[in-house]
Motif scaffolding. Structure first.
Motif, PDB file in Angstrom:
ATOM      1  N   GLY A  11       0.866  -1.171   0.000  1.00  0.00           N
ATOM      2  CA  GLY A  11       0.000   0.000   0.000  1.00  0.00           C
ATOM      3  C   GLY A  11       0.900   1.217   0.000  1.00  0.00           C
ATOM      4  N   SER A  12       0.634   2.187  -0.885  1.00  0.00           N
ATOM      5  CA  SER A  12       1.592   3.276  -1.024  1.00  0.00           C
ATOM      6  C   SER A  12       1.048   4.628  -0.604  1.00  0.00           C
ATOM      7  CB  SER A  12       2.106   3.311  -2.468  1.00  0.00           C
ATOM      8  OG  SER A  12       2.785   2.087  -2.707  1.00  0.00           O
ATOM      9  N   ASP A  16      -5.738   1.015   2.986  1.00  0.00           N
ATOM     10  CA  ASP A  16      -7.072   0.927   2.367  1.00  0.00           C
ATOM     11  C   ASP A  16      -7.054   1.280   0.886  1.00  0.00           C
ATOM     12  OD1 ASP A  16      -8.104   0.581   5.048  1.00  0.00           O
ATOM     13  OD2 ASP A  16      -7.980   2.749   5.265  1.00  0.00           O
ATOM     14  N   GLU A  17      -5.928   1.059   0.232  1.00  0.00           N
ATOM     15  CA  GLU A  17      -5.806   1.448  -1.177  1.00  0.00           C
ATOM     16  C   GLU A  17      -6.511   0.470  -2.113  1.00  0.00           C
ATOM     17  OE1 GLU A  17      -3.197   0.889   0.812  1.00  0.00           O
ATOM     18  OE2 GLU A  17      -1.967   2.695   0.962  1.00  0.00           O
ATOM     19  N   GLY A  18      -6.990  -0.649  -1.536  1.00  0.00           N
ATOM     20  CA  GLY A  18      -7.587  -1.679  -2.393  1.00  0.00           C
ATOM     21  C   GLY A  18      -6.575  -2.781  -2.679  1.00  0.00           C
ATOM     22  N   LYS A  19      -5.634  -2.956  -1.767  1.00  0.00           N
ATOM     23  CA  LYS A  19      -4.623  -4.023  -1.940  1.00  0.00           C
ATOM     24  C   LYS A  19      -5.290  -5.378  -2.056  1.00  0.00           C
ATOM     25  CE  LYS A  19      -2.759  -2.990   1.914  1.00  0.00           C
ATOM     26  NZ  LYS A  19      -3.539  -1.774   2.186  1.00  0.00           N
ATOM     27  N   VAL A 268       0.288  -0.019  -4.524  1.00  0.00           N
ATOM     28  CA  VAL A 268      -1.140   0.186  -4.764  1.00  0.00           C
ATOM     29  C   VAL A 268      -1.515   1.574  -4.265  1.00  0.00           C
ATOM     30  CG1 VAL A 268      -3.461  -0.734  -4.420  1.00  0.00           C
ATOM     31  CG2 VAL A 268      -1.498  -2.285  -4.404  1.00  0.00           C
ATOM     32  N   VAL A 269      -2.108   2.364  -5.165  1.00  0.00           N
ATOM     33  CA  VAL A 269      -2.561   3.709  -4.789  1.00  0.00           C
ATOM     34  C   VAL A 269      -3.985   3.911  -5.279  1.00  0.00           C
ATOM     35  CG1 VAL A 269      -0.274   4.807  -4.774  1.00  0.00           C
ATOM     36  CG2 VAL A 269      -1.575   4.746  -6.897  1.00  0.00           C
ATOM     37  N   GLY A 329       6.278  -0.614 -10.170  1.00  0.00           N
ATOM     38  CA  GLY A 329       5.041  -0.383 -10.901  1.00  0.00           C
ATOM     39  C   GLY A 329       3.960   0.105  -9.958  1.00  0.00           C
ATOM     40  N   LEU A 330       2.951   0.779 -10.521  1.00  0.00           N
ATOM     41  CA  LEU A 330       1.819   1.239  -9.715  1.00  0.00           C
ATOM     42  C   LEU A 330       0.559   0.474 -10.110  1.00  0.00           C
ATOM     43  CD1 LEU A 330       1.880   5.164  -9.797  1.00  0.00           C
ATOM     44  CD2 LEU A 330       2.459   3.702  -7.846  1.00  0.00           C
TER      45      LEU A 330
END
Ligand code: GDP
Length: 431
Positions: A11-12, A16-19, A268-269, A329-330
């Motif tokens: 998580g970046s 709660d980014e949707g990982k 993950v953002v 990567g994002l």
């Protein structure tokens, strides 16, 4: 393109980014998934067809048949919650137990850690950290203070009982000093642990060995973090952080392999920013937009139901995250949540008084004063939820994403456009 055998998902932002969703999508392409830190506060939500699963300790990869999942030594392991979660999966027809392993070196999170967590948070009054009260902080405290109890310590039942009784006495002295009424009942604690001991020991493994062997044998491994980079105890917005290293460096450490085994790190953002609990959030929405995005994005804690604070995409945060995690990567999630906006903003830097900040500051006082410098782009005002290829996205949405890549310096590998597994755009860059 080299093959990425061992990939870290991190998580970046502030968690709660949707990982959960990204791990779920990627789990289909790997053999093994392991969690490297955190505890039962994680609360990944995964949608499979019309079913919703909230997984708090068990890696969401378990929802794919035949994937093996592990909890690494870096996790603080809550056995009671774990077996509840496992039994619930079994009841829903998922044969998880034969595909699960727990590190023998993982520290146990026991009922008394939750008591200490509640007592400490109550004692902080207005200075609350906003912990979820699940005992994670106190369990990590015990680990670092070298008074924790590990899964392996349960092998010898008599020794385990001694450790538990000593812990109960120590915790009760602390609870008394904290002027709370709760006390640990040592007999009940021992009885509880003995109840699940054998079942747990059957799952105990050396996760480092298992994963290293898997990588050497050419299998694909995904290492999954909980929370986000800005909650890392070292690199996050201290003291409003969690008690472990959420960043990618913690991944190798938290499962027991060397850092040279990791091939790629996916950050993950969200296409915007959220944060739960206290602490600075420079790009926080003011006014009506706050409620609108919270509703559209369903921004309420998966475990606690707490409303999350929402704001614009903060490139200062993600640039910083890219550096401390070494992102390759994002994965941009929740792109669809912005579908109805007339325009979108990206914070490219901050000002604080007469200072210009282009990097994320360590000083909370500076961050509290930080005023974002925004760049405004046109909204796309079109539905992105059916897009499956880059070309399917509206032009303005592509421009927004390309700008995120430029400002953060990290190529986008995936774009998520909805809660379901199939609502993903894979840009084919993952190797
Ligand atoms: P995690 O801990 O990082 O996995 O975060 P959560 O469990 O809070 O997940 C975020 C929520 O967003 C879950 O309900 C997901 O189903 C949902 N979600 C994930 N990706 C997307 C997306 O691209 N669009 C929308 N609308 N929801 C998403």
């Amino acid at each position: 393109m080299t093959e990425n055998r061992c990939v870290v998902i991190v998580g970046s932002q502030w968690g709660d980014e949707g990982k959960g969703k990204i791990v779920d999508v990627l789990a289909e392409r790997v053999d093994v998934v392991a969690r490297y830190q955190g505890g039962a506060n994680a609360g990944h939500t995964v949608h499979v067809g019309s079913e919703e699963f909230i997984l708090r300790q068990i890696p969401s990869g378990i929802l794919h048949p035949s994937r093996h999942c592990y909890l690494g030594n870096g996790v603080v392991f809550d056995p009671v919650q774990f077996f509840e979660e496992l039994d619930a999966l079994t009841a829903r027809g998922i044969d998880a137990e034969p595909r699960l392993g727990v590190s023998s070196r993982a520290h146990l999170l026991l009922a008394y850690h939750k008591m200490l967590d509640r007592a400490a948070e109550a004692g902080r009054g207005a200075g609350k950290i906003g912990t979820t009260g699940r005992g994670i902080g106190p369990a990590y405290e015990d680990k670092v203070a070298r008074q924790g109890i590990r899964v392996a310590d349960l092998r010898d039942a008599r020794r385990a009982e001694e450790l538990l009784r000593a812990a109960a006495a120590r915790v009760n002295r602390r609870l008394e000093a904290m002027e709370t009424d709760e006390r640990v009942d040592a007999d009940a604690l021992v009885a509880e642990v003995l109840q699940y001991r054998d079942r747990l020991l059957r799952l105990a493994v050396d996760t480092g060995r298992v994963l290293d062997d898997a990588i050497r044998a050419g299998r694909k491994v995904l290492l999954e973090g909980a929370q986000g980079a800005l909650l890392d105890v070292d690199h996050g917005t201290y003291p409003y952080v969690t008690s472990s290293n959420t960043t990618a460096g913690g991944a190798a450490l938290g499962v027991g392999i060397g850092p040279t085994r990791v091939d790629a790190v996916v950050g993950v953002v969200k296409a915007y920013t959220t944060r739960v609990g206290s602490g600075p959030l420079p790009t926080e929405f003011q006014g009506e937009l706050q409620d609108r995005i919270r509703e559209l994005g369903g921004e309420y804690g998966a475990v606690t139901g707490r409303p999350r604070r929402c704001g614009w995409f903060d490139a200062v945060v993600v640039r910083y995250s890219a550096r401390v995690n070494g992102l390759t990567g994002l994965a941009v999630t929740k792109m669809d949540v912005l579908d109805t906006l007339d325009e979108v903003q990206i914070a490219t830097g901050y000002t604080a008084g007469d200072q210009v900040l282009d990097d994320f500051p360590a000083e909370m006082a500076l961050l509290e004063q930080a005023q974002p410098v925004y760049e405004t782009l046109p909204g796309w005002k079109a539905d992105t939820t059916t897009a499956r290829r880059w070309e399917d996205l509206p032009k303005a949405a592509r421009a927004y994403l390309s700008r995120l890549e430029e400002i953060t310096g990290v190529p986008i590998w995936y774009v998520s456009v909805g809660t379901r597994r199939d609502q993903i755009i894979d840009l084919g860059r993952a190797g």
